[in-house]
Scaffold this motif. Structure first.
Motif, short mmCIF file in Angstrom:
data_model
loop_
_atom_site.label_atom_id
_atom_site.label_comp_id
_atom_site.label_asym_id
_atom_site.label_seq_id
_atom_site.Cartn_x
_atom_site.Cartn_y
_atom_site.Cartn_z
N LEU A 175 -3.85 -5.83 117.18
CA LEU A 175 -2.79 -6.43 117.99
C LEU A 175 -1.67 -6.91 117.05
O LEU A 175 -1.92 -7.76 116.19
N PRO A 176 -0.45 -6.40 117.22
CA PRO A 176 0.65 -6.97 116.45
C PRO A 176 0.85 -8.43 116.85
O PRO A 176 0.70 -8.79 118.03
N VAL A 177 1.19 -9.26 115.85
CA VAL A 177 1.48 -10.67 116.10
C VAL A 177 3.00 -10.81 116.07
O VAL A 177 3.63 -10.44 115.07
N ILE A 178 3.58 -11.28 117.18
CA ILE A 178 5.05 -11.35 117.25
C ILE A 178 5.51 -12.77 117.58
O ILE A 178 4.76 -13.56 118.15
N ASP A 179 6.78 -13.05 117.22
CA ASP A 179 7.37 -14.35 117.57
C ASP A 179 8.13 -14.21 118.89
O ASP A 179 8.09 -13.16 119.54
N HIS A 180 8.87 -15.25 119.26
CA HIS A 180 9.57 -15.26 120.56
C HIS A 180 10.66 -14.20 120.63
O HIS A 180 11.11 -13.83 121.70
N ASP A 181 11.10 -13.72 119.48
CA ASP A 181 12.14 -12.71 119.38
C ASP A 181 11.57 -11.29 119.31
O ASP A 181 12.33 -10.35 119.06
N ARG A 182 10.27 -11.17 119.48
CA ARG A 182 9.53 -9.89 119.32
C ARG A 182 9.55 -9.38 117.87
O ARG A 182 9.29 -8.21 117.61
N LYS A 183 9.87 -10.25 116.92
CA LYS A 183 9.81 -9.84 115.50
C LYS A 183 8.35 -9.86 115.06
O LYS A 183 7.58 -10.76 115.41
N VAL A 184 7.98 -8.86 114.26
CA VAL A 184 6.58 -8.71 113.84
C VAL A 184 6.25 -9.67 112.68
O VAL A 184 6.88 -9.60 111.63
N LEU A 185 5.28 -10.52 112.89
CA LEU A 185 4.86 -11.48 111.86
C LEU A 185 3.61 -11.02 111.12
O LEU A 185 3.32 -11.47 110.01
N GLY A 186 2.85 -10.14 111.77
CA GLY A 186 1.61 -9.68 111.15
C GLY A 186 0.84 -8.83 112.14
O GLY A 186 1.37 -8.39 113.16
N ILE A 187 -0.43 -8.62 111.82
CA ILE A 187 -1.30 -7.84 112.71
C ILE A 187 -2.70 -8.43 112.63
O ILE A 187 -3.13 -8.88 111.56
N VAL A 188 -3.36 -8.50 113.77
CA VAL A 188 -4.76 -8.94 113.76
C VAL A 188 -5.63 -7.75 114.17
O VAL A 188 -5.34 -7.09 115.16
#
Ligand code: SAM
Length: 123
Positions: free
Chosen positions: A97-110
């Protein structure tokens, strides 16, 4: 624990306009099975996996990712509990699952691998 405690932060991403061959090379080079696809503002617009690359080869659709990536991406936020990530992976029969912020920017992946490491570590 929360998603941000176990996610992989250095995740390779790619763009929708690149060829399937390019995405395949990134997957091999970075040793990730899952490659989030981002737009010019680095916002998540899809995901491509080794499975999708195989499918593209099987169907001879290798010109661009746009046709073969999954656009309806299941995601989590950094402050979501790990339990939620586990439930989503199970429900959708996926392994990352991609980890995203409120802006849909990718922060990481789990990934399922992150979760098995967490279990191996013990309580
Ligand atoms: N179990 C394998 C896996 O987890 O990759 C293969 C089955 S899974 C149904 C394969 C499809 O799931 C691929 O087309 C891939 O693009 C898609 N997929 C993987 N992660 C996803 C996610 N977080 N959200 C939506 N689709 C995803």
């Amino acid at each position: 624990p929360l998603v941000k405690d176990i996610m992989v932060k250095k995740v390779a991403t790619t763009r929708a306009g690149v060829s399937v061959d390019d995405a395949a090379r990134t997957i091999i080079k970075d040793r990730f099975n899952h490659l989030p696809v981002v737009d010019d503002e680095k916002r998540l617009i899809g995901i491509i996996t080794a499975w999708d690359v195989s499918k593209a080869v099987a169907l001879s659709k290798r010109d661009s990712l746009d046709m073969v990536m999954t656009k309806n991406v299941v995601t989590v936020g950094p402050d979501d509990p790990v339990d939620l990530a586990v439930r989503l992976l199970e429900k959708h029969n996926i392994s990352a699952l991609p980890v995203i912020d409120h802006d849909r920017k990718v922060l990481g992946i789990v990934t399922a691998e992150c979760l098995s490491k967490l279990l191996a570590r013990g309580p």
